[in-house]
Write a protein that holds these residues in place. Structure first.
Motif, PDB file in Angstrom:
ATOM      1  N   PRO A  87       0.886  -1.287  -0.163  1.00 18.11           N
ATOM      2  CA  PRO A  87       0.136  -0.030  -0.050  1.00 18.11           C
ATOM      3  C   PRO A  87       0.742   1.376   0.022  1.00 18.11           C
ATOM      4  CG  PRO A  87      -0.592  -1.174   2.054  1.00 18.11           C
ATOM      5  CD  PRO A  87       0.754  -2.285   1.282  1.00 18.11           C
ATOM      6  N   ASP A  88       1.834   1.310   0.471  1.00 16.66           N
ATOM      7  CA  ASP A  88       2.671   2.626   0.918  1.00 16.66           C
ATOM      8  C   ASP A  88       3.758   2.902  -0.225  1.00 16.66           C
ATOM      9  OD1 ASP A  88       4.636   0.923   2.040  1.00 16.66           O
ATOM     10  OD2 ASP A  88       4.199   1.561   3.972  1.00 16.66           O
ATOM     11  N   ARG A  93      10.687   4.416  -2.596  1.00 17.25           N
ATOM     12  CA  ARG A  93      11.406   5.814  -2.345  1.00 17.25           C
ATOM     13  C   ARG A  93      12.644   5.922  -1.462  1.00 17.25           C
ATOM     14  NH1 ARG A  93       5.688   8.661  -0.696  1.00 17.25           N
ATOM     15  NH2 ARG A  93       6.337   8.147   1.460  1.00 17.25           N
ATOM     16  N   CYS A 106      10.594  -3.139   3.318  1.00 15.53           N
ATOM     17  CA  CYS A 106       9.236  -2.974   2.717  1.00 15.53           C
ATOM     18  C   CYS A 106       8.434  -3.445   3.928  1.00 15.53           C
ATOM     19  CB  CYS A 106       8.874  -3.696   1.424  1.00 15.53           C
ATOM     20  SG  CYS A 106       7.054  -3.658   1.017  1.00 15.53           S
ATOM     21  N   LEU A 107       7.750  -2.743   4.617  1.00 16.39           N
ATOM     22  CA  LEU A 107       7.173  -3.359   5.895  1.00 16.39           C
ATOM     23  C   LEU A 107       5.936  -4.352   5.707  1.00 16.39           C
ATOM     24  CD1 LEU A 107       7.100  -0.315   8.628  1.00 16.39           C
ATOM     25  CD2 LEU A 107       8.261  -2.710   8.619  1.00 16.39           C
TER      26      LEU A 107
ATOM     27  N   TYR B  32      10.262  -8.518  13.261  1.00 13.00           N
ATOM     28  CA  TYR B  32       9.191  -7.334  13.067  1.00 13.00           C
ATOM     29  C   TYR B  32       8.282  -7.170  14.308  1.00 13.00           C
ATOM     30  CZ  TYR B  32      10.596  -7.103   8.230  1.00 13.00           C
ATOM     31  OH  TYR B  32      11.297  -6.964   7.290  1.00 13.00           O
ATOM     32  N   ASP B  35       4.571  -2.911  14.411  1.00  4.79           N
ATOM     33  CA  ASP B  35       4.555  -2.354  13.090  1.00  4.79           C
ATOM     34  C   ASP B  35       5.898  -1.736  12.494  1.00  4.79           C
ATOM     35  OD1 ASP B  35       1.778  -2.762  13.133  1.00  4.79           O
ATOM     36  OD2 ASP B  35       1.675  -0.863  14.244  1.00  4.79           O
ATOM     37  N   ALA B  37      10.146  -2.773  11.369  1.00 10.05           N
ATOM     38  CA  ALA B  37      11.574  -3.735  11.405  1.00 10.05           C
ATOM     39  C   ALA B  37      12.396  -3.411  12.538  1.00 10.05           C
ATOM     40  CB  ALA B  37      12.162  -3.645   9.998  1.00 10.05           C
ATOM     41  N   GLY B 123       0.645   8.033   5.312  1.00  8.69           N
ATOM     42  CA  GLY B 123       1.261   6.530   5.332  1.00  8.69           C
ATOM     43  C   GLY B 123       0.244   5.621   5.001  1.00  8.69           C
ATOM     44  N   THR B 124      -1.013   5.823   4.719  1.00 11.17           N
ATOM     45  CA  THR B 124      -2.058   4.790   4.218  1.00 11.17           C
ATOM     46  C   THR B 124      -2.426   5.347   3.083  1.00 11.17           C
ATOM     47  OG1 THR B 124      -4.134   5.907   4.990  1.00 11.17           O
ATOM     48  CG2 THR B 124      -2.924   4.745   6.625  1.00 11.17           C
ATOM     49  N   GLU B 125      -3.136   4.393   2.094  1.00  8.25           N
ATOM     50  CA  GLU B 125      -3.720   4.696   0.705  1.00  8.25           C
ATOM     51  C   GLU B 125      -4.740   5.979   1.116  1.00  8.25           C
ATOM     52  OE1 GLU B 125      -4.748   0.713  -0.133  1.00  8.25           O
ATOM     53  OE2 GLU B 125      -3.428   0.841  -1.864  1.00  8.25           O
ATOM     54  N   TYR B 241       4.653  10.333   4.532  1.00  4.53           N
ATOM     55  CA  TYR B 241       4.182  11.623   4.206  1.00  4.53           C
ATOM     56  C   TYR B 241       3.419  11.379   2.925  1.00  4.53           C
ATOM     57  CZ  TYR B 241       7.972  11.455   0.436  1.00  4.53           C
ATOM     58  OH  TYR B 241       8.714  11.238  -0.487  1.00  4.53           O
TER      59      TYR B 241
END
Lengths: 128, 334
Positions: A87-88, A93, A106-107, B32, B35, B37, B123-125, B241
């Motif tokens: 999704p992000d 980037r 890539c989380l 992980y 949320d 790494a 940070g989301t769609e 962002y």
């Protein structure tokens, strides 16, 4: 008082072992100081592949992460996320990484790429 | 004859000692949690056990303070519709630290910011610029002073929401560093989603080298810090962002305006032995903007590196001999 013990064959064998060990230590230290970097691909916390960097290596690696397909590019001494089904797209980037201590992740897919080994301008970690 | 054997034994032991000393065993583990790494790299004979213990600890901490896990204390508190909720000692401790830091930073760090961050969705769609009316409504729910605490119980007004993401990783880093110390690990690098804690020195007399992310190129670093036994935390507008009409909206919110913080800063790095503090400070200082932030650092004895939008880098006095600029894109000003 004289205290001379004549040397026997066993002693020479012992000396040979000591010299061999010393050489081993020296070679190991010398190897550790050579500049060589590796690109690691870690999937869900487990090392998926380690690629020797610095040559003319050109490779595109595609693998399946948690949310979809992830494509990673190796180009000589650097690597990057080319695309990811997530999704992000933060990983795309991040761009190229090449110095020891750098990483990109890539989380959503739980795929991480990082540079390990030794190079002069490398760091132990990067605050992000 | 006896002497000869003694001599052989002594030499063998010496050689083994030399070999053993030549590179302490390194244990490195990627995982992980919260949320993000994480990686722990520890050295020494007990390192593997200690690292396993750290991973278990972080998972257990997450179970307490996660906002999204339905069995967590914080989830219960956020969904109690104003009722008092009994918390674990650990959750209470993290909440108390969050409140302390919110007060200290005059609310620039605020653990009740979630209604705003949810609204913007950065940070989301679904990231978007909400209508001002929506922002105003969400803002009414944002105020750390709304959180009431009494021993290990807490209550929140209905609709308000605690999110400990702003100090959770810092808190975890402090605890993990202590677990490693207690296990006898003297050297380690802890990376929890970009929050760094280094234990001991890299080698005797040699500090660790920590890069600071280049806000223009998130995979790279623009400067390094030579540090030992401390935490290094960075917050910047490059982490999460979205952009609209040439304007960048980052994930750090100004609790005063309800908008993403837009100051003369690109990133703030704090070096502190307490990673919990460093985590909250970086957010707060970013919101303050460089002038107020530098005064705040002076008043509170905080060591920090500021990157401004004009590519000028400011470093507080205590860090100047540890700091090196490695990118020519930036200029260093004392």
């Amino acid at each position: 008082m004289k205290n001379k013990i004549p040397l026997k064959l066993g002693d020479f064998a012992l000396f040979a072992v000591i010299i061999a060990l010393a050489c081993g230590v020296w070679i190991r230290l010398a190897l550790m100081q050579t500049e060589q970097t590796y690109g690691e691909i870690v999937v869900d916390g487990t090392l998926y592949r380690e690629i020797k960097l610095g040559g003319t290596e050109q490779e595109t690696i595609t693998l399946e992460g948690r949310t979809g397909e992830v494509t990673i590019e190796i180009d000589g001494d650097r690597m990057r996320f080319v695309s990811s089904q997530c999704p992000d797209h933060t990983c795309e980037r991040t761009g190229w990484i090449s110095r020891v201590g750098q990483s990109a992740v890539c989380l959503p897919n739980r795929v991480m790429i990082k540079i390990t080994g030794i190079n002069q301008d490398g760091v132990d970690a990067v605050a992000q | 004859m006896k002497k000869r054997w003694l001599c052989t034994a002594a030499v063998t032991i010496l050689m083994m000692a030399v070999l053993a000393g030549c590179g302490q065993k390194e244990v490195t583990q990627d995982f992980y949690a919260m949320d993000t790494a994480m990686n722990i790299r520890a050295y020494g004979s007990n390192a593997q056990d200690a690292v396993n213990q750290c991973v278990r600890y972080i998972n257990q901490l997450e179970q307490d303070i996660s906002r999204t896990r339905e069995d967590s204390d914080i989830y219960a508190l956020n969904h109690a519709q104003g009722d008092w909720v009994e918390l674990s000692e650990q959750t209470t401790d993290v909440l108390e630290q969050a409140l302390r830091l919110a007060e200290e930073t005059e609310g620039c760090f605020d653990p009740t910011i979630a209604p705003l961050s949810d609204l913007w969705g950065i940070g989301t769609e679904d990231a978007r610029i909400p209508a001002q009316a929506e922002i105003d409504t969400a803002l009414e729910l944002v105020n750390y002073q709304n959180l009431q605490m009494n021993g290990t119980s807490a209550a929140l007004p209905e609709g308000a929401c605690i999110d400990l993401g702003g100090i959770g990783k810092g808190y975890a880093a402090d605890q993990v560093a202590q677990i490693l110390r207690d296990a006898g690990v003297e050297r380690a690098v802890i990376t929890l989603g970009g929050n760094i804690y280094v234990l001991g020195e890299k080698e005797d007399g040699v500090p660790w080298t920590i890069g600071i992310t280049d806000p223009d190129s998130a995979g790279d670093y623009f400067a390094t810090l030579q540090v030992s036994d401390t935490s290094v935390v960075t917050s910047g507008d490059y982490e999460r962002y979205f952009e609209q009409d040439g304007e960048r909206y980052c994930h750090i919110f100004d609790p005063e305006t309800g908008w993403p913080a837009q100051t003369d800063l690109r990133s703030v790095t704090v070096v502190s032995e307490c990673s919990t503090d460093a985590d909250a400070y970086t957010t707060a200082l970013f919101v303050m903007g460089s002038e107020r932030a530098m005064e705040f650092c002076e008043a509170h004895d905080i060591e920090a590196v500021f990157v401004k939008t004009d590519h000028v880098v400011h470093v507080t006095e205590g860090l100047r001999d540890k700091f090196s600029l490695t990118s020519s894109e930036y200029t260093y000003e004392e």
